[in-house]
Structure formats: structure tokens, C-alpha cells
Design an enzyme around this catalytic site. Structure first.
Site, PDB file in Angstrom:
ATOM      1  N   ALA A   8     -21.981 -79.835  -9.344  1.00 56.57           N
ATOM      2  CA  ALA A   8     -22.626 -78.539  -9.145  1.00 56.57           C
ATOM      3  C   ALA A   8     -23.719 -78.549  -8.085  1.00 56.57           C
ATOM      4  O   ALA A   8     -24.214 -77.489  -7.700  1.00 56.57           O
ATOM      5  CB  ALA A   8     -23.208 -78.040 -10.470  1.00 56.57           C
ATOM      6  N   ASN A   9     -24.100 -79.724  -7.620  1.00 54.09           N
ATOM      7  CA  ASN A   9     -25.123 -79.819  -6.578  1.00 54.09           C
ATOM      8  C   ASN A   9     -24.514 -79.953  -5.183  1.00 54.09           C
ATOM      9  O   ASN A   9     -25.232 -80.176  -4.205  1.00 54.09           O
ATOM     10  CB  ASN A   9     -26.026 -81.028  -6.835  1.00 54.09           C
ATOM     11  CG  ASN A   9     -25.255 -82.337  -6.848  1.00 54.09           C
ATOM     12  OD1 ASN A   9     -24.203 -82.428  -7.487  1.00 54.09           O
ATOM     13  ND2 ASN A   9     -25.751 -83.350  -6.166  1.00 54.09           N
ATOM     14  N   ILE A  12     -20.466 -76.842  -1.196  1.00 55.16           N
ATOM     15  CA  ILE A  12     -19.690 -75.656  -1.572  1.00 55.16           C
ATOM     16  C   ILE A  12     -20.092 -75.174  -2.957  1.00 55.16           C
ATOM     17  O   ILE A  12     -20.224 -73.973  -3.209  1.00 55.16           O
ATOM     18  CB  ILE A  12     -18.178 -75.960  -1.533  1.00 55.16           C
ATOM     19  CG1 ILE A  12     -17.748 -76.361  -0.122  1.00 55.16           C
ATOM     20  CG2 ILE A  12     -17.371 -74.755  -2.015  1.00 55.16           C
ATOM     21  CD1 ILE A  12     -16.306 -76.855  -0.027  1.00 55.16           C
ATOM     22  N   LYS A 169      -7.794 -86.968  -1.937  1.00 56.44           N
ATOM     23  CA  LYS A 169      -7.587 -85.546  -2.255  1.00 56.44           C
ATOM     24  C   LYS A 169      -6.131 -85.282  -2.642  1.00 56.44           C
ATOM     25  O   LYS A 169      -5.855 -84.537  -3.584  1.00 56.44           O
ATOM     26  CB  LYS A 169      -7.974 -84.680  -1.055  1.00 56.44           C
ATOM     27  CG  LYS A 169      -9.402 -84.878  -0.563  1.00 56.44           C
ATOM     28  CD  LYS A 169     -10.450 -84.645  -1.635  1.00 56.44           C
ATOM     29  CE  LYS A 169     -10.578 -83.198  -2.027  1.00 56.44           C
ATOM     30  NZ  LYS A 169     -11.733 -82.949  -2.932  1.00 56.44           N
TER      31      LYS A 169
END
Length: 343
Positions: A8-9, A12, A169
Site C-alpha cells: 500500500a506504500n 501506484i 510478473k
């Protein structure tokens, strides 16, 4: 509704958190340390709708189990954005490939075990690098779509840092889709994947620019620091998207019914360093004569590049992306303002 967001930091993620707060969501942010949690909470004005859980090692076995045992009944959706990125990584398998895959499988297992009665949608942040063939990005006869996959193998992804990150990814996203197929009869949530290109644009909080620019914006900063006499030794060429549009795409992936089970590619065209330099020299007169003009001043990128057909994604997303001009102008303005304050 309560959304759990991992990482969350992140660059994006902070824009995603901002959009969710403005829509009155409750948010549980997962970060690796109390220090990071306190910083982000303060940046968002210590909002009562934003709380945090600490998971120091996201790729550890059952890493997310404590969070879901504790708060699983609150969580209606999950946005998994965290992904390993280690500058200077040399053990690509153990530093990037395995951790990225394990993190994704771990959180899906935790949702299945402890949040299956409440979680209805999972959004995963992937990357253009999971879609494109790195060997064909300069081939103007090639067009990539949402159905394409990076063809690199586990072995070929260990040949250099870019392929290793691309592999992290790709294999993480593949693991997510495989999990959904394998457990489709035993889970009550669906999956949507957001696939952004190189994300440019301002940081949500200018103070973060002082600490460290995100990887994509380092491209802009590198051009800001270029010499007017240099033609550019290293030439960037990649599709772009503004970070604020990536955040919007995550919100749509979370809310729209027709996003269910989709792979939303958030990008349209490739750009090069020349495009960025042209915008800088045009929009910022004070930079003229201080930075490189590039090999093709005022003519834009002249390199050949592949194409992208993301019409399916664009139909679901339903909004017009911010222009490269706007993205570069806002980013450069933020960087220069912070530098002036520091100086």
C-alpha cells in the site's frame, strides 16, 4: 466495503488508496514495516478509514494467514499490488521469480481459507512485461493484444535483470490464473488482472520524491540530468501510461461486473526518450540549453516499434487516458519544485 491492498506504500498503490478513500471505502493496507505504515497513514491525514497490517516477508509460507484470520470477515475485495523489485539482484530465481510467484499463490490461498465467505473479487497488478515478447518490441510488423504472453521460460528469465523482472510478473500472473482454474469449484471470488505499461506521472505525495523516485520516473529524472551536448547513450523505448490512469483502472477492475475474469491492458502506444525531451524543452523554457535535445530534436521518437491493440480493455475501462504531455509536465514540475525546496 473494505478493500485489502498489499504494497500500500507503493507508487501506484498510493494513488489507488487515494481514489478508494474518496469513494468512502474502508482500506486495510499491507506493508512490510510499522515505519512504512505510520508514514502512509500520516500522509493520508491519519484517516479513520485507513488501517494497516504488517507482513514483513510477503513470500514466506502462509504469510497472509494471520491477516486473514484476524480481519478476513471484514474484507470484501483484495488488490494484490506488492511484487519484489530488487535493484542489483543477482540470484534471479530466489530474489525475483520464486518470491513473486509465492506471494501471489500465498495470498490466494489465504483468501480461499479465511476469506472465501466475504471476498468477492481479487485484483492483481501485473505488467506489460508479462504480455510482450522482449525480442519483438522493436518489430513494427508485430501487434500485441490482451491474449498475448511473454514467451520467456523459467530458464531464459534468468539471463539478465530485465528478463528476470519480466519473468517475475509473468509467472506470478500465470500462477494466479492457474489457481483460479484449479479451485474454481471451491472459491466464491473472481479475478481481474490490471496490466500497466511503464507508469509515469507525479507521486501522490511530493515528499516521496525526496526519498526516491519510482523506477519509471527515474527515466524522466535521468533526462532532466542529461547534458545538452549528449545525444543519449541509453535510449528508452516502451509503452507508457500515467500512474493516475493505472489507479483508475484498478478501481474499475474492482467495481465493474464486465471486468470479471479479464486482463485489462492499460496502455496504447510506445514512446521514446526523444518524445519526453521534446516535451521538456517545449514546456520548460528554463531547461532549454541545460538538457539534451536528443538525436531528433522536435521530431519525436524515430525508432521502429511494435503496436498494441487493447480495444477490449479500452471498452471495459471506458475513459480517455492522460496524454504523455500532461504526464511529463506534471512529473517534471513536481521534481523541480522539490529540488528548489531542497536547495
Amino acid at each position: 466495503m473494505t478493500v485489502l491492498i498489499t504494497g500500500a506504500n507503493g507508487f501506484i498503490a498510493e494513488h489507488v488508496v487515494d481514489l478508494l478513500l474518496k469513494k468512502n471505502y474502508e482500506i486495510i493496507g499491507v506493508v512490510r514495516s510499522l515505519e512504512k505504515a505510520e508514514k502512509v497513514h500520516q500522509q493520508f491525514g491519519n484517516s479513520s478509514k485507513l488501517s494497516f497490517e504488517i507482513v514483513p516477508e510477503l513470500s514466506a509460507p502462509n504469510a497472509f494467514d494471520p491477516v486473514f484470520r484476524k480481519r478476513g470477515k471484514e474484507i470484501s475485495s483484495v488488490i494484490h499490488m506488492a511484487s519484489p523489485f530488487i535493484s542489483g539482484a543477482t540470484d534471479f530465481e530466489n530474489q525475483l521469480l520464486i518470491p513473486a510467484r509465492n506471494e501471489t499463490v500465498s495470498i490466494l490461498n489465504s483468501i480461499k481459507q479465511y476469506g472465501n465467505d466475504t471476498v468477492t473479487r481479487v485484483v492483481l497488478t501485473s505488467s506489460l512485461l508479462a504480455v510482450t515478447d522482449l525480442n519483438k518490441m522493436g518489430d513494427e510488423t508485430i501487434t500485441f493484444t490482451e491474449k498475448d504472453w511473454n514467451p520467456d521460460t523459467w530458464a531464459s528469465c534468468q539471463t539478465n535483470p530485465l528478463r528476470a523482472y519480466a519473468g517475475s510478473k509473468k509467472f506470478a500472473e500465470e500462477a494466479a490464473w492457474n489457481f483460479m482454474r484449479e479451485h474454481k469449484r471451491n472459491i466464491n471470488f473472481d479475478l481481474t488482472v490490471v496490466v500497466p505499461a511503464m507508469a509515469l506521472g507525479p507521486h501522490k505525495f511530493a515528499e516521496d520524491v525526496k526519498d526516491e523516485l519510482n523506477v519509471s520516473n527515474k527515466v524522466i529524472d535521468g533526462l532532466l540530468c542529461s547534458s545538452p551536448r549528449r545525444k543519449l547513450d541509453h535510449y528508452m523505448n516502451a509503452p507508457f501510461i500515467d500512474v493516475r490512469d493505472v489507479a483508475k483502472a484498478h478501481l474499475i477492475a474492482l467495481e465493474k461486473a464486465n471486468a470479471r475474469g479479464q486482463r485489462l491492458c492499460v496502455f496504447e502506444r510506445g514512446i521514446g526518450s526523444q518524445d519526453i525531451l521534446d516535451i521538456m524543452n517545449q514546456k520548460f523554457p528554463s531547461l532549454r540549453g541545460q538538457i539534451s535535445q536528443g538525436p531528433w530534436p522536435g521530431r519525436g521518437d524515430q525508432n521502429t516499434k511494435c503496436s498494441y491493440n487493447t480495444s477490449l480493455s479500452n471498452k471495459i475501462l471506458g475513459f480517455e487516458f492522460l496524454s504523455l504531455d500532461q504526464s511529463v509536465e506534471d512529473t517534471v514540475t513536481q521534481i523541480l519544485c522539490v529540488r528548489d525546496q531542497v536547495m
